[in-house]
Design a protein around this motif. Structure first.
Motif, short mmCIF file in Angstrom:
data_model
loop_
_atom_site.label_atom_id
_atom_site.label_comp_id
_atom_site.label_asym_id
_atom_site.label_seq_id
_atom_site.Cartn_x
_atom_site.Cartn_y
_atom_site.Cartn_z
N LEU A 1 42.47 30.37 30.77
CA LEU A 1 43.51 30.48 31.80
C LEU A 1 44.50 29.35 31.62
O LEU A 1 44.11 28.17 31.58
CB LEU A 1 42.87 30.38 33.20
N LEU B 1 43.19 35.51 41.23
CA LEU B 1 42.20 34.76 40.47
C LEU B 1 40.84 34.82 41.15
O LEU B 1 39.80 34.91 40.49
CB LEU B 1 42.62 33.29 40.32
N THR C 1 37.43 35.86 39.31
CA THR C 1 36.28 34.99 39.02
C THR C 1 35.03 35.49 39.72
O THR C 1 33.93 35.29 39.22
CB THR C 1 36.58 33.54 39.44
#
Lengths: 408, 408
Positions: free
Chosen positions: B62, B168, B172
């Motif tokens: 990332l 995000l 995750t």
């Protein structure tokens, strides 16, 4: 000379502290004629620091590092530099003696872990650290320089000024770069840029225009073969800027508005008292923040309501007529502060800083009164932004107005 | 997930501004379970930015960039990403429409240079920017993500919170990390560490102890498979810390001492007035800095001399007996502020902050008085450091003392 800065510490990667060392060093380099190409932050991880240092060793002439010179196991800057240069760390008796003396002066026992800070490699010379236990390193080999400095700014900055900067200046020689900042208030950034357009297009000295919390700053930077020549070039453009911007220039270099005003009050043997609503004590706190303020700053009155204004000496009839936040109240507040606290000069600030109490378009309007035995001035202004910004701006506006009255 | 942050802008390399975006983003990542390995700053130079991006593309999953998305020729982030991914930049009609609408809302003509901001590459999706003209980019290819955001924090942070963070978090999944900060006052850092030693050695939740301007903070961080589980783990340790540290804990999370005190004053329908010498208006400025302060903050009196103290209502006989900087004066100042400004609660601060006026060892000693209709408290303290630090500390001490009185 191509330079690179590496800031070392896991707390930087966790966002627990902001790296102020890199911008400090970055701002120092232009005056040395050194070009900074890269800045990076890396954690207390030897493998990753070695990678960063190896790349820096390939592409940069000067590598400045901060951090990782402490006594604990996670301080790995010395080890990483030794690994990159393939040199052995060895204890240095002179460094160990200095370290023991440092602890003796504090009347404390030296923990054994601190001995790590007395190790060094053949390519490095130790740089004394008057403010702490971590000596810096000046490493020189293969026409490259690494300067390793401690992370705490209170240790790094003295080391930079006393040992590193003079040595680098000696090394870079040749071109001298001199900068000077002039500070203005009362003109918008675009207006300043317009007024100094001819100077803005000059290649040497260059001129930069920056909006700051205390007005618009102009930064002049001259390159020359000697200090005198560079200073003469700056002086010439500065004279022109003084003509163009006139009374809007209130200071230069490290000057602050409160220090300028304080200096003038001291010189003229005048005292000051303030009364403030809009800024809620921030003007008093700013004025009294000068260590030399005691002789001239009589005090301040912070009034949160009409009752408080009246209790502090503002005529209630005036408030009944104009409202406590009206323009006419600011000089009355200045006058009341002056007479209540027995000062030669009074400053009053009022205005509407409560969203919701008035129409949105008047939000942020402030009135400033400055009153002396002979003068009575009122200015009104406004500023966009959040409450904290608007309050800071109003304080700057009040100090600038006061400086104009004192200059007269 | 391994992350890397790249901050873009020549002003960073000139030390003209400090990079606050990297620490902001760095502090956000742990809660997502994302490991940050690298941070770097690079100038507005396409060749160098391409180098940095290529290396990041090789080593990180990332990549978060900020800056370089503006409309001018030196904004080169879009171009550099396109070069690294070997993709073509193309104008996007929907983006162009949004851009034109943005300018139309401001009733301003759109400069043609802004069209640059409506270009994009196939691997990228635009991220809306409610606060400015520069859309962000979410680039995804080869199991790697680049998120390009604008440089001004006022644009970057809303984009992060509204668009990037949720996306995000979704990505995750799995491990949830929850943090909570408890804030204490009145105990030294080493003493706090000693008292919470059993919790300090725990691996999950972890506990960190940090010295801040308003006391010692304790940060708890728990990892778990769900939000509820992580919060329960934190609550358990928090209960234990509450037992151990008791009344020294004054707040949590984003609490400030002035907001806590303000909340309690509002709840108890009490008003406040202050009189201060040592802190010169900083207590009033801090209290009035809360946007909700108007209903409870009556005002403040800043007294720079004995004459000013007497003019503001302190009994001159008391000053003659103890001196204006004596401990007994602080409650008298609190009482005078209270009665002069008609408040339920008064706070007074005095002390010796002038180097040279007294023996060096008493430099920095402050006295705080808190007076209500039923209570009268006096505390004396001192703090090492420069004048600005000591003043801030005394303000925190006064607010903490006030909070204890309000809690009783």
């Amino acid at each position: 000379m191509k330079a690179e800065i590496i800031s070392i510490g896991t707390e930087l990667l966790l966002g627990e502290i902001t790296d102020t060392n890199a911008p400090f060093l970055a701002a120092e380099l232009p005056a040395l004629g050194i070009d900074l190409h890269w800045i990076s932050q890396v954690g207390d991880n030897q493998a990753r620091l070695v990678k960063v240092l190896k790349r820096a060793w390939q592409r940069s002439d000067l590598i400045l590092t901060t951090g990782g010179l402490g006594p604990t196991a996670d301080d790995i800057t010395r080890e990483a530099i030794a690994e990159v240069l393939e040199e052995r760390l060895k204890g240095d008796p002179a460094l160990e003696r200095e370290l023991r003396e440092f602890f003796a002066r504090l009347a404390r026992e030296m923990p054994l872990t601190n001995l790590k800070q007395a190790t060094i490699i053949p390519a490095a010379q130790a740089i004394p650290n008057p403010s702490g236990t971590a000596p810096g390193w000046w490493v020189e080999r293969d026409e490259r320089i690494i300067v390793a400095m401690p992370g705490p700014p209170g240790e790094m900055q003295p080391m930079w000024h006393e040992a590193v900067l003079p040595r680098l200046r000696h090394r870079t020689g040749g071109t001298i770069i001199v900068s000077k900042t002039l500070k203005t208030f009362g003109l918008a950034e675009a207006r300043v840029a317009e007024m100094v357009a001819p100077q803005l297009s000059s290649a040497n000295p260059t001129l930069g225009v920056y909006a700051k919390a205390d007005g618009i700053h102009l930064r002049l930077t001259a390159k020359a073969q000697s200090q005198e020549e560079a200073e003469a070039m700056i002086a010439q453009v500065e004279a022109r800027l003084n003509q163009v911007l006139g009374k809007h220039i209130w200071g230069a270099g490290d000057d602050t508005l409160e220090a300028v005003v304080g200096r003038w009050l001291l010189e003229r043997k005048l005292s000051l008292a303030v009364m403030e609503s809009y800024t809620g004590g921030l003007l008093a706190a700013t004025v009294s923040g000068c260590p030399e303020a005691a002789p001239y700053f009589k005090g301040g009155l912070v009034t949160g309501s009409d009752e408080a204004r009246v209790a502090c000496g503002v005529d209630y009839r005036l408030i009944a007529e104009h409202g406590g936040e009206g323009a006419e109240i600011a000089p009355a507040m200045a006058e009341a502060a002056r007479s209540r606290l027995g000062a030669a000069v009074g400053v009053g600030i009022t205005g509407v800083d409560e969203p919701g109490t008035v129409a949105a378009k008047t939000f942020g309007t402030y009135h400033i009164g400055v009153v002396t035995g002979r003068q009575r001035r009122l200015v009104t202004g406004s500023y966009p932004g959040d409450r904290a910004r608007v309050r800071r701006w109003a304080v700057a506006a009040a100090l600038f107005e006061l400086s104009k009255v004192l200059a007269d």
